[in-house]
Design a protein around this motif. Structure first.
Motif, PDB file in Angstrom:
ATOM      1  N   ALA A 352       0.854  -1.187   0.000  1.00  0.00           N
ATOM      2  CA  ALA A 352       0.000   0.000   0.000  1.00  0.00           C
ATOM      3  C   ALA A 352       0.890   1.237   0.000  1.00  0.00           C
ATOM      4  O   ALA A 352       1.613   1.485   0.965  1.00  0.00           O
ATOM      5  CB  ALA A 352      -0.922  -0.002   1.219  1.00  0.00           C
ATOM      6  N   ASP A 357      -4.693   3.286  -2.051  1.00  0.00           N
ATOM      7  CA  ASP A 357      -4.446   1.947  -1.517  1.00  0.00           C
ATOM      8  C   ASP A 357      -4.950   1.801  -0.087  1.00  0.00           C
ATOM      9  O   ASP A 357      -5.158   0.678   0.384  1.00  0.00           O
ATOM     10  CB  ASP A 357      -2.950   1.638  -1.569  1.00  0.00           C
ATOM     11  CG  ASP A 357      -2.425   1.533  -2.985  1.00  0.00           C
ATOM     12  OD1 ASP A 357      -3.223   1.232  -3.884  1.00  0.00           O
ATOM     13  OD2 ASP A 357      -1.214   1.776  -3.198  1.00  0.00           O
ATOM     14  N   ASN A 436     -10.305  -3.554  -3.504  1.00  0.00           N
ATOM     15  CA  ASN A 436      -8.955  -3.179  -3.090  1.00  0.00           C
ATOM     16  C   ASN A 436      -8.273  -4.407  -2.499  1.00  0.00           C
ATOM     17  O   ASN A 436      -8.430  -4.727  -1.324  1.00  0.00           O
ATOM     18  CB  ASN A 436      -9.007  -2.037  -2.066  1.00  0.00           C
ATOM     19  CG  ASN A 436      -7.622  -1.495  -1.746  1.00  0.00           C
ATOM     20  OD1 ASN A 436      -6.613  -1.975  -2.277  1.00  0.00           O
ATOM     21  ND2 ASN A 436      -7.557  -0.499  -0.878  1.00  0.00           N
ATOM     22  N   ARG A 438      -5.105  -4.879  -2.149  1.00  0.00           N
ATOM     23  CA  ARG A 438      -3.831  -4.608  -1.483  1.00  0.00           C
ATOM     24  C   ARG A 438      -3.932  -4.767   0.026  1.00  0.00           C
ATOM     25  O   ARG A 438      -2.949  -5.046   0.702  1.00  0.00           O
ATOM     26  CB  ARG A 438      -3.341  -3.204  -1.842  1.00  0.00           C
ATOM     27  CG  ARG A 438      -3.024  -3.026  -3.317  1.00  0.00           C
ATOM     28  CD  ARG A 438      -2.486  -1.635  -3.598  1.00  0.00           C
ATOM     29  NE  ARG A 438      -2.209  -1.464  -5.010  1.00  0.00           N
ATOM     30  CZ  ARG A 438      -1.064  -1.778  -5.608  1.00  0.00           C
ATOM     31  NH1 ARG A 438      -0.091  -2.309  -4.888  1.00  0.00           N
ATOM     32  NH2 ARG A 438      -0.892  -1.581  -6.893  1.00  0.00           N
TER      33      ARG A 438
END
Length: 499
Positions: A352, A357, A436, A438
Motif C-alpha cells: 500500500a 491503496d 482493493n 492490497r
C-alpha cells in the motif's frame, strides 16, 4: 564511577550492544531468524534509557576535558532518542523476517546511529558534535538502502549520501570559520569570543554555514530537496526513525549553538530563522497537497513540522528552548507512530503506497485505521492530542516574543495541512469503488508492533491531556541552558515563561 564513564554511559551501553550483535550475527546459521538479535537490541536500548534517567540525578556532569556535558537538556533528548529507537526496533522485528539475510546488521546500525545522535546532544564542543553527526549519518545512509533488491532504496541511499556529504561540508566549514573568528570550537568559548573578535563578519558567515548544515539534517526549506525521494525509497520503519531521532538531535545542537554559542548575534540570526521557518511551513504544506504517495506526503509534512518547530527559535530563550523540546517530543510520538502503522500495512514490499491503496482500511482493519486516524488528527493539531499542545506552546512562545505575524503564518499553514491529512483520513473510512486487494494481505499485528503502537498512541494522548511531566522536564532543560549563560539569564529576568 569515573566522570568520563558516567557522562557517556548510555552511549557505551548502546555501543557494546551493537558490537555484540555484529559479532553474533555471522555465527547464526543462514536462514535462521534474527529476532533474538532484535530483542537484544531492545534490551540494550532500554538499558541506555535507564542509564540516561540515572544521569539526571547527578545534575551537570562534565567529561572528556569538558567536551561532554550531561545535564537536564541532554538527558531530555537522550530519553527521547531512546524511546524512538525502542519503538523502531519493536516495529522492525518482523519487518525483515524472510526478506533480509543480514537483519542483525540493521539492529546494530540502529544502535550505532543512536550513539551518534546522543553524542550530538551532550557535546558542547563543535568537533565532538561533528563526530556524533558523522556516526549518526553513516548509519542512516546505509539503513536508507537496506532493501537491497529495490531500485528505489538504492536511489534513496545514494541521494541521501551525496547531499548529506555536501551538508556536512558546510557544517565543517562553519566550524573552521568559527575557530578562525573566536579562537575556539567550544560553544561557551565561542560565546565569550564573539564579544572581542576582530572579525565579526567571519563569525556571522560561520553561523550561516552551520545553520545550512543543520538545516539539511532537519529537512528545513530550502535545504529539503532530498527528503521526499529518500523517504519514498527507504524502508518504512527507517523513515519513522530518520524523520524523528536524527532531527531531534540536530534541533538540540541548533538550540545549543544559537542560544548558548551565538546569543549576542540573536538580532541577526533570528531574522534568518524566521525566513527559514516560513519557507519550511509553506513549501512543506503546499508540497504535501500535491502528493498521492503517503510516504512522500508525510515527507513534505515533516518539512512543514520542521518549520513549526523553528518558530520556537524566534522566542525568548527560556520560552523557545522549552517549547522546542516539547514539540520535538510530541512530533516524535505521533510521526513514528504513523510510520509504525504504515509499516504494518505495507509490509516489506510496501503493497500500500498511495492514498487510494488505503481506501476502506477501516472495513478490514478497524483498529489500525483508528490508530492511524488518531495520529493524523494529532499531526493536524486537534485538541487533546500532543500535536495540539505542541503547536499551542510554540505559537504562544512566538506571540510572547512579539512575533505575531510568524504565529499567524503558522496558524494559516496548519489550516492548509488539514486538507491533505483529512484526505487520507477520509480514505481510511471510505468504501472503495473497486475491489482493493492490497489490504487483503495485511498480516496480523504482532505483539511487539502492538506494544509499539500502544506506546506511541498513549504518549501522543498524554502529551495532549496531561503534559506536565514532559513539560516540567522541558522547562528544566531550558532553565539549565539559560542559567549556564549569564547574559541570557539576565535577559530573561524581565520575562515570564509560558507554562
Amino acid at each position: 564511577m569515573s566522570p568520563n564513564v558516567l557522562a557517556l554511559l548510555p552511549e557505551i551501553i548502546l555501543t557494546l550492544t551493537g558490537v555484540f550483535i555484529m559479532l553474533a550475527e555471522p555465527l547464526l546459521p543462514v536462514g535462521q531468524t534474527r529476532k533474538p538479535l532484535g530483542w537484544l537490541a531492545i534490551l540494550g536500548t532500554l538499558a541506555a534509557g535507564l542509564a540516561s534517567w540515572y544521569q539526571l540525578g547527578f545534575g551537570t556532569v562534565h567529561g572528556y576535558f569538558g567536551t561532554i556535558q550531561v545535564d537536564a537538556f541532554s538527558v531530555f533528548f537522550h530519553l527521547l532518542i531512546s524511546a524512538i529507537v525502542l519503538v523502531t526496533l519493536l516495529s522492525s522485528l518482523d519487518y525483515f523476517e524472510g526478506h533480509a539475510t543480514h537483519a542483525g546488521e540493521y539492529f546494530a546500525l540502529t544502535l550505532f546511529g543512536a550513539v551518534g545522535m546522543m553524542l550530538m546532544t551532550c557535546s558542547v564542543e563543535l568537533l565532538m558534535v561533528f563526530v556524533g553527526l558523522e556516526i549518526s549519518s553513516i548509519s542512516t545512509y546505509i539503513m536508507a538502502g537496506f532493501r537491497k533488491g529495490q531500485a528505489s532504496a538504492t536511489e534513496s541511499s545514494i541521494k541521501y549520501f551525496l547531499l548529506g556529504s555536501f551538508a556536512t561540508a558546510f557544517f565543517l566549514y562553519g566550524i573552521a570559520l568559527a575557530f578562525g573568528s573566536t579562537g575556539s570550537t567550544r560553544i561557551d568559548a565561542i560565546s565569550l569570543g564573539l564579544s572581542t573578535t576582530a572579525t565579526p563578519t567571519l563569525a556571522l558567515l560561520a553561523l550561516a554555514l552551520i545553520i545550512i548544515g543543520i538545516g539539511f539534517k532537519v529537512s528545513a526549506a530550502p535545504f529539503h530537496v532530498w527528503t521526499p525521494d529518500v523517504y519514498q525509497g527507504a524502508p518504512a520503519p527507517v523513515v519513522g526513525l530518520m524523520s524523528t531521532a536524527p532531527k531531534a538531535a540536530a534541533f538540540a545542537v541548533l538550540l545549543r549553538i544559537l542560544f548558548a554559542g551565538f546569543p549576542s548575534y540573536e538580532p541577526r540570526w533570528a531574522g534568518l530563522i524566521w525566513i527559514i521557518a516560513v519557507l519550511s511551513m509553506t513549501i512543506g504544506n503546499l508540497g504535501a497537497l500535491m502528493q498521492r504517495d503517503v510516504k512522500r506526503m508525510l515527507a513534505y509534512s515533516s518539512i512543514a513540522h520542521a518549520g513549526y518547530l523553528l518558530v520556537a527559535y524566534t522566542a525568548f530563550p527560556a520560552d523557545g528552548i522549552a517549547s522546542a523540546c516539547f514539540y520535538t517530543a510530541a512530533y516524535a510520538a505521533m510521526n513514528v507512530g504513523a510510520f509504525t502503522v504504515i509499516t504494518q500495512i505495507g509490509g516489506y514490499d510496501e503493497r500500500a503506497r498511495t492514498i487510494e491503496d488505503y481506501t476502506g482500511l477501516a472495513l478490514k482493519r478497524p483498529l489500525l485505521a483508528a490508530v492511524l486516524g488518531f495520529f493524523l488528527l494529532s499531526l493536524i493539531g486537534i485538541p487533546f492530542t500532543g500535536g495540539f499542545f505542541g503547536k499551542f506552546y510554540v505559537f504562544s512562545a512566538a506571540l510572547h516574543a512579539g512575533n505575531v505575524w510568524l504565529a499567524v503564518i503558522g496558524l494559516l499553514n496548519s489550516g492548509i495541512a488539514c486538507f491533505y491529512y483529512l484526505r487520507l483520513l477520509a480514505a481510511l473510512y471510505s468504501r472503495p469503488h473497486t475491489q482493493n486487494d492490497r489490504l487483503d494481505s495485511v498480516a496480523p499485528v504482532s505483539i511487539p508492533a502492538a506494544i509499539a503502537l500502544t506506546f506511541t498512541a498513549v504518549a501522543t494522548l498524554l502529551l495532549g491531556i496531561a503534559p506536565n511531566r514532559v513539560l516540567g522536564l522541558a522547562q528544566k532543560s531550558a532553565d539549565v541552558t539559560v542559567q549556564s549563560h549569564p547574559t541570557q539569564a539576565a535577559q530573561d529576568t524581565t520575562t515570564s515563561t509560558v507554562r
